[in-house]
Design a protein around this motif. Structure first.
Motif, PDB file in Angstrom:
ATOM      1  N   MET A 192      46.072   3.367  67.736  1.00 32.58           N
ATOM      2  CA  MET A 192      44.624   3.568  67.707  1.00 32.58           C
ATOM      3  C   MET A 192      43.985   2.658  68.745  1.00 32.58           C
ATOM      4  O   MET A 192      44.393   1.506  68.897  1.00 32.58           O
ATOM      5  N   THR A 193      42.983   3.177  69.430  1.00 32.61           N
ATOM      6  CA  THR A 193      42.168   2.375  70.333  1.00 32.61           C
ATOM      7  C   THR A 193      40.748   2.424  69.800  1.00 32.61           C
ATOM      8  O   THR A 193      40.157   3.502  69.710  1.00 32.61           O
ATOM      9  N   ILE A 194      40.231   1.270  69.439  1.00 28.54           N
ATOM     10  CA  ILE A 194      38.922   1.201  68.784  1.00 28.54           C
ATOM     11  C   ILE A 194      37.958   0.463  69.699  1.00 28.54           C
ATOM     12  O   ILE A 194      38.254  -0.648  70.155  1.00 28.54           O
ATOM     13  N   SER A 195      36.789   1.070  69.974  1.00 28.11           N
ATOM     14  CA  SER A 195      35.749   0.358  70.719  1.00 28.11           C
ATOM     15  C   SER A 195      35.051  -0.570  69.739  1.00 28.11           C
ATOM     16  O   SER A 195      34.820  -0.222  68.584  1.00 28.11           O
ATOM     17  N   LEU A 196      34.690  -1.744  70.215  1.00 28.72           N
ATOM     18  CA  LEU A 196      34.206  -2.774  69.305  1.00 28.72           C
ATOM     19  C   LEU A 196      32.696  -2.925  69.249  1.00 28.72           C
ATOM     20  O   LEU A 196      32.199  -3.900  68.723  1.00 28.72           O
ATOM     21  N   GLY A 197      31.947  -2.005  69.771  1.00 26.13           N
ATOM     22  CA  GLY A 197      30.501  -2.031  69.600  1.00 26.13           C
ATOM     23  C   GLY A 197      29.759  -2.762  70.701  1.00 26.13           C
ATOM     24  O   GLY A 197      30.318  -3.210  71.687  1.00 26.13           O
ATOM     25  N   ARG A 198      28.426  -2.885  70.520  1.00 26.89           N
ATOM     26  CA  ARG A 198      27.536  -3.433  71.541  1.00 26.89           C
ATOM     27  C   ARG A 198      27.812  -4.901  71.852  1.00 26.89           C
ATOM     28  O   ARG A 198      27.847  -5.306  72.994  1.00 26.89           O
ATOM     29  N   ALA A 199      27.976  -5.705  70.838  1.00 31.60           N
ATOM     30  CA  ALA A 199      28.105  -7.153  71.044  1.00 31.60           C
ATOM     31  C   ALA A 199      29.385  -7.526  71.781  1.00 31.60           C
ATOM     32  O   ALA A 199      29.488  -8.603  72.335  1.00 31.60           O
ATOM     33  N   SER A 200      30.352  -6.649  71.799  1.00 30.87           N
ATOM     34  CA  SER A 200      31.639  -6.984  72.423  1.00 30.87           C
ATOM     35  C   SER A 200      31.688  -6.638  73.903  1.00 30.87           C
ATOM     36  O   SER A 200      32.718  -6.830  74.542  1.00 30.87           O
ATOM     37  N   GLU A 201      30.604  -6.094  74.448  1.00 31.92           N
ATOM     38  CA  GLU A 201      30.501  -5.791  75.874  1.00 31.92           C
ATOM     39  C   GLU A 201      31.602  -4.858  76.352  1.00 31.92           C
ATOM     40  O   GLU A 201      32.279  -5.108  77.348  1.00 31.92           O
ATOM     41  N   GLY A 202      31.830  -3.774  75.633  1.00 34.02           N
ATOM     42  CA  GLY A 202      32.777  -2.756  76.065  1.00 34.02           C
ATOM     43  C   GLY A 202      34.235  -3.114  75.850  1.00 34.02           C
ATOM     44  O   GLY A 202      35.106  -2.523  76.482  1.00 34.02           O
ATOM     45  N   ARG A 203      34.531  -4.049  74.993  1.00 35.38           N
ATOM     46  CA  ARG A 203      35.927  -4.408  74.740  1.00 35.38           C
ATOM     47  C   ARG A 203      36.536  -3.436  73.742  1.00 35.38           C
ATOM     48  O   ARG A 203      35.840  -2.795  72.961  1.00 35.38           O
ATOM     49  N   HIS A 204      37.858  -3.337  73.782  1.00 31.51           N
ATOM     50  CA  HIS A 204      38.585  -2.421  72.913  1.00 31.51           C
ATOM     51  C   HIS A 204      39.711  -3.153  72.189  1.00 31.51           C
ATOM     52  O   HIS A 204      40.227  -4.151  72.678  1.00 31.51           O
ATOM     53  N   LEU A 205      40.089  -2.598  71.061  1.00 34.19           N
ATOM     54  CA  LEU A 205      41.215  -3.105  70.284  1.00 34.19           C
ATOM     55  C   LEU A 205      42.282  -2.018  70.251  1.00 34.19           C
ATOM     56  O   LEU A 205      41.986  -0.867  69.919  1.00 34.19           O
ATOM     57  N   ARG A 206      43.480  -2.382  70.618  1.00 36.91           N
ATOM     58  CA  ARG A 206      44.613  -1.447  70.519  1.00 36.91           C
ATOM     59  C   ARG A 206      45.409  -1.876  69.303  1.00 36.91           C
ATOM     60  O   ARG A 206      45.852  -3.020  69.199  1.00 36.91           O
ATOM     61  N   PHE A 207      45.599  -0.932  68.372  1.00 36.73           N
ATOM     62  CA  PHE A 207      46.211  -1.240  67.080  1.00 36.73           C
ATOM     63  C   PHE A 207      47.304  -0.227  66.765  1.00 36.73           C
ATOM     64  O   PHE A 207      47.089   0.981  66.868  1.00 36.73           O
ATOM     65  N   THR A 208      48.473  -0.722  66.401  1.00 40.57           N
ATOM     66  CA  THR A 208      49.587   0.112  65.961  1.00 40.57           C
ATOM     67  C   THR A 208      50.203  -0.555  64.738  1.00 40.57           C
ATOM     68  O   THR A 208      50.335  -1.781  64.704  1.00 40.57           O
ATOM     69  N   ALA A 209      50.601   0.258  63.751  1.00 39.36           N
ATOM     70  CA  ALA A 209      51.169  -0.309  62.529  1.00 39.36           C
ATOM     71  C   ALA A 209      52.161   0.663  61.901  1.00 39.36           C
ATOM     72  O   ALA A 209      52.204   1.847  62.241  1.00 39.36           O
TER      73      ALA A 209
END
Length: 165
Positions: free
Chosen positions: A76-93
């Motif tokens: 999963m690639t999740i965008s982290l919203g406005r406060a994170s300035e366009g950062r993303h989280l890559r998550f696998t489980a």
């Protein structure tokens, strides 16, 4: 006048001897050092050799794997919203399930992905930057999965990838 000097000499207090204090300090240090040596060398509270012999006996038993299956979640690639300035989280489980529950959990896999995606999207950037919170986040995600599947259907959640970029 001789009587006045004797009275003054008699009234002067004697200085206390420091010998008992020094002797007590030396004995305390000697006793502490002796106790440390006795415990460290194994004279008191058992020895390391006895513990190692007990561990060696247990190590000769063959490893028996538990009867579980692992269901891999799609990355999963999740965008982290406005406060994170366009950062993303890559998550696998991977989800650890008892073998007899594997088919039941696979049926509700889209719900599990939806719940995890919603939870990860709601996290703040401060939550993700602290390495100590990964344990709490993992526990929260496992609890949400167990709400969907039931407490006996999922044993654990194993995080394979958790990358901020």
């Amino acid at each position: 006048m001789a009587e006045a000097t004797t009275e003054i000499e008699e009234e002067a207090p004697k200085k206390a001897s420091k010998l008992p204090l020094i002797l007590a300090l030396v004995l305390a240090l000697g006793g502490g050092g002796g106790a440390f040596f006795a415990i460290y060398s194994g004279m008191i509270l058992g020895s390391d050799e006895a513990e190692m012999a007990g561990a060696g006996a247990e190590a000769t038993k063959p490893f028996v794997a538990p009867d579980v299956a692992f269901i891999a979640l799609d990355p999963m690639t999740i965008s982290l919203g406005r406060a994170s300035e366009g950062r993303h989280l890559r998550f696998t489980a991977n989800i650890e399930v008892p073998s007899n529950q594997e088919d039941n959990v696979r049926k509700v896999l889209p719900r599990i992905v939806d719940v995890l995606n919603g939870y990860l999207r709601a996290l703040r950037m401060e939550d993700l930057e602290d390495p100590a919170t990964l344990v709490r986040i993992r526990a929260q995600m496992l609890r949400r999965i167990q709400v969907i599947t039931g407490p006996d259907a999922v044993s654990d959640l194993l995080i394979v990838e958790f990358v901020l970029n």
